[in-house]
Design an enzyme around this catalytic site. Structure first.
Site, PDB file in Angstrom:
ATOM      1  N   SER A 152       0.828  -1.198   0.000  1.00 20.15           N
ATOM      2  CA  SER A 152       0.000   0.000   0.000  1.00 20.15           C
ATOM      3  C   SER A 152       0.873   1.263   0.000  1.00 20.15           C
ATOM      4  O   SER A 152       1.667   1.448  -0.906  1.00 20.15           O
ATOM      5  CB  SER A 152      -0.961  -0.036   1.186  1.00 20.15           C
ATOM      6  OG  SER A 152      -2.081   0.782   0.957  1.00 20.15           O
ATOM      7  N   ASP A 177      -0.633  -4.672  -3.569  1.00 17.43           N
ATOM      8  CA  ASP A 177      -1.988  -4.118  -3.520  1.00 17.43           C
ATOM      9  C   ASP A 177      -2.060  -2.594  -3.449  1.00 17.43           C
ATOM     10  O   ASP A 177      -2.768  -2.031  -2.610  1.00 17.43           O
ATOM     11  CB  ASP A 177      -2.779  -4.725  -2.346  1.00 17.43           C
ATOM     12  CG  ASP A 177      -4.256  -4.898  -2.709  1.00 17.43           C
ATOM     13  OD1 ASP A 177      -4.534  -5.259  -3.864  1.00 17.43           O
ATOM     14  OD2 ASP A 177      -5.122  -4.675  -1.850  1.00 17.43           O
ATOM     15  N   HIS A 368      -7.153  -6.384   2.022  1.00 18.36           N
ATOM     16  CA  HIS A 368      -6.126  -5.468   1.536  1.00 18.36           C
ATOM     17  C   HIS A 368      -4.763  -5.754   2.166  1.00 18.36           C
ATOM     18  O   HIS A 368      -3.735  -5.635   1.508  1.00 18.36           O
ATOM     19  CB  HIS A 368      -6.568  -4.032   1.835  1.00 18.36           C
ATOM     20  CG  HIS A 368      -5.569  -2.990   1.422  1.00 18.36           C
ATOM     21  ND1 HIS A 368      -5.031  -2.930   0.154  1.00 18.36           N
ATOM     22  CD2 HIS A 368      -5.000  -1.959   2.118  1.00 18.36           C
ATOM     23  CE1 HIS A 368      -4.183  -1.910   0.080  1.00 18.36           C
ATOM     24  NE2 HIS A 368      -4.154  -1.313   1.256  1.00 18.36           N
TER      25      HIS A 368
END
Length: 405
Positions: A152, A177, A368
């Site tokens: 991220s 991600d 996530h």
């Protein structure tokens, strides 16, 4: 139908700061619903062999790093916004069991146990310089081959750090991600999402339970080791990792939630997770269904708050992701993009992937926080990437993982 469709669209927007999109479930319910879940925090030493404070300048800026492994390429692990280096704990254990490698997991600026003279400066340039400084202070001018791995926000910073050309030994880049298009699209809703989280917890056990039930981390063991790194003690003012004993005591029979029953009705809106999957409502009988989680009201000088207030860094969020796809594609090293869903790709990356400019792997059925939810699967993918690109040698437990979308 319209509400259901809207919820699905919201969940497609990844939370670019490292936090999950709003979950449609209050918590995941694994097999064996009747078993007592353990929310006792786990000490970092179960997964890393050492930790160090790295002072990088005359201002006394220091960065907490966790290490494991003694030979092979250096895997520099960068966490998402709001998380800490401990989010890589289970992954570090798994990957070092598959291939020869060295692990350097870093608490980034303003996170975990790292302390700088300006923790609010989370610009992409500043954080990239931080990573370069930490690596150089630990390994000098002749580090082993470096593979930057970021999740991220950390994935965006890994790309920016690689693009600076200040680490000439970079041999690989792995981004988990985060994609420019969906990240930029999700920024508009991030403030509301951050404000919807509980503001304070009575105990670490309660915080761990919330992280699992809310869907932030779907792996209970990972939540137990990583959650303290996200919190600050209201008593000491320090990161909550210092409150986790090396020797784990036997948890009490009662849940951390049991003490909150009497105070739950006084909560303000947004301080509880109440949604449940429709199938779970039907299948779960009243005798087996777990209670909805209500973090209680807490006095100002007890319990734990979040280590970093991400709402104050909003003006810096676009800088992490603007131009990220083009920068990622232009870096001339072996690259891997690991996603929790194929819908995350933007046009630029779709074209680049078709042209063979990077390897892509999709791991469905996880949140996530991919590396926390399924650390063994992520380790297998990363290990295969390293061996395929001749960056390391496999160990006995290594198995090839074929690329999959």
């Amino acid at each position: 139908m319209e509400a259901s469709a809207l919820k699905k669209v919201r969940c497609k927007l990844i939370a670019p700061l490292g936090l999950p999109p709003p979950s449609s479930k209050s918590f995941s319910r694994p097999s064996g619903m009747g078993k007592k879940k353990d929310y006792t925090p786990i000490h970092w030493s179960r997964y890393f062999t050492s930790r160090e404070k790295i002072v990088v300048n005359e201002d006394g800026d220091s960065f907490q790093v966790y290490r494991r492994g003694s030979s092979g390429p250096l895997l520099v692990l960068l966490h998402g916004g709001g998380f800490s280096a401990l989010s890589w704990s289970l992954f570090a254990e798994c990957i070092e069991g598959l291939v020869s490698c060295q692990i350097l997991a870093i608490d980034m600026r303003g996170h975990g146990d790292s302390k700088t003279h300006n923790d609010d400066n989370l610009s992409a340039e500043t954080q990239a310089d931080d990573i370069v400084s930490v690596v150089k202070h630990v390994f000098g001018s002749d580090p082993p081959p470096i593979v930057l791995i970021g999740h991220s926000m950390g994935g965006a910073i890994a790309v920016h750090a690689a693009a600076t050309d200040q680490l000439p030994m970079i041999a690989g880049l792995i981004v988990i991600d985060v994609v420019e298009g969906t990240a930029m699209e999700a920024l508009a809703s991030m403030q509301n999402f951050l404000r919807s989280r509980p503001k304070q917890f009575l105990s670490l056990e309660q915080a761990i339970e919330w992280s699992v039930r809310s869907g932030q981390i779907r792996n209970g063991e990972s939540a137990r080791v990583s959650m303290p790194g996200q919190l600050r003690s209201d008593v000491t003012g320090e990161c909550a990792t210092s409150d986790v004993p090396e020797t784990v005591t036997t948890p009490t029979a009662s849940s951390p939630l049991d003490a909150t029953t009497q105070t739950s009705n006084a909560l303000k809106h947004g301080e509880c997770i109440t949604e449940e999957d429709e199938d779970e409502k039907i299948e779960s009988s009243p005798s087996t269904r777990e209670p909805t989680f209500f973090p209680p009201a807490v006095s100002p000088k007890t319990g734990y708050h979040w280590r970093i207030d991400l709402t104050k860094t909003e003006h810096q969020w676009p800088g992490w992701f603007h131009g990220l796809s083009a920068t990622f594609l232009a870096i001339p090293v072996a690259k891997l993009l690991l996603l929790a869903g194929i819908d995350r790709l933007d046009r630029e990356l779709t074209v680049g992937q078709m042209q063979g400019k990077f390897q892509m792997q999709v791991l469905p059925q996880c949140g996530h926080a991919v590396h926390e939810d399924v650390p063994d699967k992520v380790a297998e993918v990363v290990a295969t990437f390293l061996v395929r690109n001749r960056l390391t040698s496999p160990k006995e437990k290594f198995n090839w993982v074929m690329p999959a979308c």
